[in-house]
Scaffold this active site. Structure first.
Site, PDB file in Angstrom:
ATOM      1  N   TYR A 172       0.932  -1.199  -0.104  1.00 37.31           N
ATOM      2  CA  TYR A 172       0.087  -0.087  -0.027  1.00 37.31           C
ATOM      3  C   TYR A 172       0.891   1.414   0.037  1.00 37.31           C
ATOM      4  O   TYR A 172       1.975   1.208   0.275  1.00 37.31           O
ATOM      5  CB  TYR A 172      -0.765  -0.007   1.187  1.00 37.31           C
ATOM      6  CG  TYR A 172      -0.245   0.226   2.523  1.00 37.31           C
ATOM      7  CD1 TYR A 172      -0.017   1.577   3.313  1.00 37.31           C
ATOM      8  CD2 TYR A 172       0.319  -1.091   3.326  1.00 37.31           C
ATOM      9  CE1 TYR A 172       0.819   1.635   4.206  1.00 37.31           C
ATOM     10  CE2 TYR A 172       0.972  -0.742   4.352  1.00 37.31           C
ATOM     11  CZ  TYR A 172       1.225   0.663   4.866  1.00 37.31           C
ATOM     12  OH  TYR A 172       2.116   0.696   6.047  1.00 37.31           O
ATOM     13  N   PHE A 182       2.705   9.678   3.427  1.00 34.62           N
ATOM     14  CA  PHE A 182       3.151   9.607   4.739  1.00 34.62           C
ATOM     15  C   PHE A 182       3.261   8.218   5.264  1.00 34.62           C
ATOM     16  O   PHE A 182       3.915   7.974   6.037  1.00 34.62           O
ATOM     17  CB  PHE A 182       1.906   9.922   5.793  1.00 34.62           C
ATOM     18  CG  PHE A 182       0.521   9.284   5.366  1.00 34.62           C
ATOM     19  CD1 PHE A 182       0.252   7.808   6.180  1.00 34.62           C
ATOM     20  CD2 PHE A 182      -0.515   9.921   4.942  1.00 34.62           C
ATOM     21  CE1 PHE A 182      -0.951   7.342   5.814  1.00 34.62           C
ATOM     22  CE2 PHE A 182      -1.539   9.220   4.387  1.00 34.62           C
ATOM     23  CZ  PHE A 182      -1.971   8.395   4.943  1.00 34.62           C
ATOM     24  N   ASP A 183       3.102   6.897   4.181  1.00 34.37           N
ATOM     25  CA  ASP A 183       3.583   5.802   4.644  1.00 34.37           C
ATOM     26  C   ASP A 183       3.454   5.085   3.386  1.00 34.37           C
ATOM     27  O   ASP A 183       2.608   5.356   2.249  1.00 34.37           O
ATOM     28  CB  ASP A 183       2.542   5.211   5.564  1.00 34.37           C
ATOM     29  CG  ASP A 183       3.234   3.986   5.959  1.00 34.37           C
ATOM     30  OD1 ASP A 183       4.392   3.390   5.635  1.00 34.37           O
ATOM     31  OD2 ASP A 183       2.457   3.221   6.767  1.00 34.37           O
ATOM     32  N   ILE A 200      -7.690   0.869  10.912  1.00 30.82           N
ATOM     33  CA  ILE A 200      -8.591   1.819  10.809  1.00 30.82           C
ATOM     34  C   ILE A 200      -9.953   1.448  10.097  1.00 30.82           C
ATOM     35  O   ILE A 200      -9.757   0.562   9.233  1.00 30.82           O
ATOM     36  CB  ILE A 200      -8.228   3.377  10.147  1.00 30.82           C
ATOM     37  CG1 ILE A 200      -7.747   2.717   8.652  1.00 30.82           C
ATOM     38  CG2 ILE A 200      -7.171   3.754  10.982  1.00 30.82           C
ATOM     39  CD1 ILE A 200      -7.476   4.102   7.868  1.00 30.82           C
ATOM     40  N   TYR A 226      -8.223   8.528  11.232  1.00 28.15           N
ATOM     41  CA  TYR A 226      -7.969   8.726  12.604  1.00 28.15           C
ATOM     42  C   TYR A 226      -8.583   9.787  13.208  1.00 28.15           C
ATOM     43  O   TYR A 226      -8.393  10.370  14.220  1.00 28.15           O
ATOM     44  CB  TYR A 226      -6.419   9.236  12.517  1.00 28.15           C
ATOM     45  CG  TYR A 226      -5.390   7.988  11.660  1.00 28.15           C
ATOM     46  CD1 TYR A 226      -5.155   6.887  12.845  1.00 28.15           C
ATOM     47  CD2 TYR A 226      -5.225   7.868  10.622  1.00 28.15           C
ATOM     48  CE1 TYR A 226      -4.451   5.879  12.350  1.00 28.15           C
ATOM     49  CE2 TYR A 226      -4.508   6.814  10.093  1.00 28.15           C
ATOM     50  CZ  TYR A 226      -3.853   5.957  11.124  1.00 28.15           C
ATOM     51  OH  TYR A 226      -3.224   4.664  10.527  1.00 28.15           O
ATOM     52  N   PHE A 242      -5.725   5.986  -0.113  1.00 31.30           N
ATOM     53  CA  PHE A 242      -4.585   4.652  -0.134  1.00 31.30           C
ATOM     54  C   PHE A 242      -4.901   4.146  -1.394  1.00 31.30           C
ATOM     55  O   PHE A 242      -5.754   3.868  -2.007  1.00 31.30           O
ATOM     56  CB  PHE A 242      -5.057   3.861   1.096  1.00 31.30           C
ATOM     57  CG  PHE A 242      -4.543   4.151   2.471  1.00 31.30           C
ATOM     58  CD1 PHE A 242      -3.133   3.858   2.851  1.00 31.30           C
ATOM     59  CD2 PHE A 242      -5.627   4.777   3.286  1.00 31.30           C
ATOM     60  CE1 PHE A 242      -3.058   4.266   4.125  1.00 31.30           C
ATOM     61  CE2 PHE A 242      -5.062   5.325   4.401  1.00 31.30           C
ATOM     62  CZ  PHE A 242      -3.941   5.127   4.884  1.00 31.30           C
TER      63      PHE A 242
END
Length: 251
Positions: A172, A182-183, A200, A226, A242
């Protein structure tokens, strides 16, 4: 003035060393060229250690002032240094009680400014999320579920679909609505494995829609992500994007 400082010089040095190691990982990409450092020879190892403590403490204080400046609080570095010099000379212009009260008041101001900044950032994130989702909804092939989760099928696999209780293996990439990443498991070159009901809500719901071998793009509103939780990389109330590839289901 010993009671004013909550950590010793040595403790501050250790704290700085640990912090610098973590910050270095994030700042590596920003370094363009090494900075030339003047070679200095110290008379003794004690002299060298004393200098190292002073240099480390200065870096620690400088970083602290820069963090406070980011939230709108500008403190004079000259007066910080003057305070250090006066304390070492036992000529402090403040009593222990006055200094402690001043530091407590500073803590309160910093907390209030940080909270205000977080609220402003969260409001910006809400608006950006609403605008992004409205635009994404116009994309051909986008589906919006009853919960508000949005997804676009990029590749439809032919394998089984996971249940919420299953453990899945995925690749992902996660970004904010402005495209800031961010990831990413792709960057780590290592798929992620986790129980689907321990992430989540947007992931728990969305990945259950994917047959193994599929690749979906998810747009997840903050209430399925979040929420009001604020982190250095994900502001509160952020809509998240995502790209998810389901590789395997581990029953």
């Amino acid at each position: 003035m010993k009671s004013v400082f909550k950590v010793s010089l040595l403790a501050a040095t250790v704290a700085l060393a640990v912090g610098c190691q973590e910050d270095a990982k994030e700042e590596t990409a920003k370094v363009e060229a090494p900075v030339a450092v003047e070679t200095v020879t110290f008379a003794t190892e004690d002299d060298k250690a004393a200098y190292a403590i002073g240099a480390s403490l200065a870096q620690y204080l400088k970083a602290n002032l820069e963090q406070q400046k980011e939230i709108g609080l500008a403190l004079s570095s000259d007066l910080v240094l003057q305070g250090v010099q006066d304390a070492f000379s036992d000529k402090s212009k403040l009593s222990d009680e006055e200094a402690q009260a001043t530091l407590q008041a500073l803590d309160q101001r910093v907390a209030e400014l940080a909270q205000k900044q977080a609220q402003e950032s969260a409001a910006v994130a809400v608006k950006a999320g609403e605008e992004f989702r409205a635009q994404f909804a116009k994309t051909e092939g986008v589906t919006t579920t009853d919960s508000g989760l949005m997804y676009l099928v990029e590749t439809m696999g032919e394998g089984d679909k996971p249940a919420a209780e299953d453990t899945v293996v995925v690749h992902y990439k996660g970004t904010l609505t402005d495209g800031k990443q961010f990831d990413s498991s792709y960057d780590r070159n290592q798929p992620a494995t986790f129980p689907l009901n321990r992430v989540i809500p947007g992931w728990t719901e969305g990945v259950q829609l994917m047959p193994v071998g599929s690749k979906f793009k998810f747009v997840i509103p903050s209430e399925l992500a979040y929420g009001e939780q604020d982190t250095p990389t994900i502001p509160a109330n952020s809509t998240l994007v995502f790209d998810v590839e389901l590789l395997e289901i581990k029953k």
